[in-house]
Design a protein around this motif. Sequence first.
Motif, PDB file in Angstrom:
ATOM      1  N   GLU A   1       0.816  -1.169   0.013  1.00  0.00           N
ATOM      2  CA  GLU A   1      -0.136   0.037   0.120  1.00  0.00           C
ATOM      3  C   GLU A   1       0.778   1.286   0.110  1.00  0.00           C
ATOM      4  N   LEU A   2       1.802   0.983   0.757  1.00  0.00           N
ATOM      5  CA  LEU A   2       2.939   2.348   0.903  1.00  0.00           C
ATOM      6  C   LEU A   2       3.541   2.781  -0.440  1.00  0.00           C
ATOM      7  N   THR A   3       3.790   1.472  -0.918  1.00  0.00           N
ATOM      8  CA  THR A   3       4.840   1.479  -2.352  1.00  0.00           C
ATOM      9  C   THR A   3       3.732   2.324  -3.506  1.00  0.00           C
ATOM     10  N   GLU A   4       2.576   1.600  -3.381  1.00  0.00           N
ATOM     11  CA  GLU A   4       1.809   1.946  -4.781  1.00  0.00           C
ATOM     12  C   GLU A   4       0.931   3.466  -4.506  1.00  0.00           C
ATOM     13  N   ASN A   5       0.727   3.905  -3.310  1.00  0.00           N
ATOM     14  CA  ASN A   5      -0.139   4.998  -3.085  1.00  0.00           C
ATOM     15  C   ASN A   5       0.634   6.146  -2.399  1.00  0.00           C
ATOM     16  N   GLY A   6       2.063   5.841  -1.748  1.00  0.00           N
ATOM     17  CA  GLY A   6       2.650   6.971  -1.028  1.00  0.00           C
ATOM     18  C   GLY A   6       2.200   7.408   0.019  1.00  0.00           C
TER      19      GLY A   6
ATOM     20  N   LEU B   1      15.271 -12.805   7.633  1.00  0.00           N
ATOM     21  CA  LEU B   1      14.324 -13.734   8.015  1.00  0.00           C
ATOM     22  C   LEU B   1      12.823 -13.720   7.451  1.00  0.00           C
ATOM     23  N   LEU B   2      12.784 -12.612   6.915  1.00  0.00           N
ATOM     24  CA  LEU B   2      11.204 -12.497   6.323  1.00  0.00           C
ATOM     25  C   LEU B   2      11.130 -13.179   4.752  1.00  0.00           C
ATOM     26  N   PRO B   3       9.749 -13.758   4.604  1.00  0.00           N
ATOM     27  CA  PRO B   3       9.739 -14.351   3.271  1.00  0.00           C
ATOM     28  C   PRO B   3      10.176 -13.676   2.286  1.00  0.00           C
ATOM     29  N   GLU B   4      10.573 -14.058   1.070  1.00  0.00           N
ATOM     30  CA  GLU B   4      11.265 -13.301  -0.003  1.00  0.00           C
ATOM     31  C   GLU B   4      10.324 -12.106  -0.692  1.00  0.00           C
ATOM     32  N   SER B   5       9.017 -12.370  -0.376  1.00  0.00           N
ATOM     33  CA  SER B   5       7.924 -11.649  -1.202  1.00  0.00           C
ATOM     34  C   SER B   5       7.906 -10.298  -0.053  1.00  0.00           C
TER      35      SER B   5
ATOM     36  N   ALA C   1       8.826  -6.244  -0.862  1.00  0.00           N
ATOM     37  CA  ALA C   1       7.861  -5.310  -0.437  1.00  0.00           C
ATOM     38  C   ALA C   1       8.719  -4.139   0.358  1.00  0.00           C
ATOM     39  N   VAL C   2       9.554  -4.600   1.312  1.00  0.00           N
ATOM     40  CA  VAL C   2      10.281  -3.805   1.941  1.00  0.00           C
ATOM     41  C   VAL C   2      11.250  -2.893   1.203  1.00  0.00           C
ATOM     42  N   ARG C   3      11.991  -3.645   0.263  1.00  0.00           N
ATOM     43  CA  ARG C   3      13.013  -2.660  -0.614  1.00  0.00           C
ATOM     44  C   ARG C   3      11.977  -1.647  -1.496  1.00  0.00           C
ATOM     45  N   ARG C   4      10.951  -1.924  -1.961  1.00  0.00           N
ATOM     46  CA  ARG C   4      10.366  -1.299  -2.801  1.00  0.00           C
ATOM     47  C   ARG C   4       9.647   0.018  -1.763  1.00  0.00           C
ATOM     48  N   ALA C   5       9.212  -0.411  -0.844  1.00  0.00           N
ATOM     49  CA  ALA C   5       8.826   0.792   0.192  1.00  0.00           C
ATOM     50  C   ALA C   5       9.679   1.587   0.592  1.00  0.00           C
TER      51      ALA C   5
END
Length: 268
Positions: A109-114, A132-136, A140-144
């Motif tokens: 949501e943060l990535t798509e909408n700001g 330790l987080l799942p790859e998906s 999402a972390v990197r994109r955000a």
Amino acid sequence: MLLRRGWTWLQDKIYTKARNFFLNILAAGPIPKHVAFVMDGNRRYARLNRKAIQEGHSDGFVALRRMLEVCLQLNVKCVSAYAFSIETFKRPEEEVSALMKLAEEKLVELTENGDILDEYGVRLNVIGKTELLPESVQKAVRRAEDRTRHNNRAIFNLCMPYTSRDEITTAVQSCIRNANSRDSEEPYITEKDIDAQLLTNLGGSPPLDILIRTSGVKRLSDFMLWQCCEDTQLQFSSTYWPDFGLFDFIPIILDYQRKVWSRRIEVS
């Protein structure tokens, strides 16, 4: 139906006016630069309200957005939130999976909408052992983080999966590597060296002024132990995190302001 909508609109209007009134009053006094939340009580809130545990966590994210906006409206420069501990992975698989899905959903949501982060110029730092987080979720972390990297008016540290002991251990390891790279005969590490390598400080966070834990539990649970060892004010609220709001926050800020004014009087 129209009457119900009208009543809801009126309630929202009254709440917004009351919120802005109190925020303006609070803003007249000293404001903390860094506030951290231990968001405790999601599961007990869910059981109390006969909801699924996943719903409790989802409502907890709604509360996080609410309190983040309150802090930003007060011009708090940094907000840190303990989203979940490394120890969380020991919980039932169903609950962990739901948490991972929720984290990914909110980061997307943060990535798509700001959204609120761009509105207030907030840079997002996801702090912790993210491998330790799942790859998906990692994606999402990197994109955000990339999406908000240009923002420079405030910082939001989302700590997940995090423990303070892991953060301090990682900081010491970095200090050792840096000392060894200098080829000194006796590598010497100071407190300042470790402090500079903490994940929060690497992200540019100011010193921690207030740490708030909800749900009536009075312990730190391995959160920011180094950061809150000096001048941080510890505040414990009996409210479960999903219900925590402005009127729980106001007494905490007023207490902070009272203590700041008291110190100023003592110095003068």
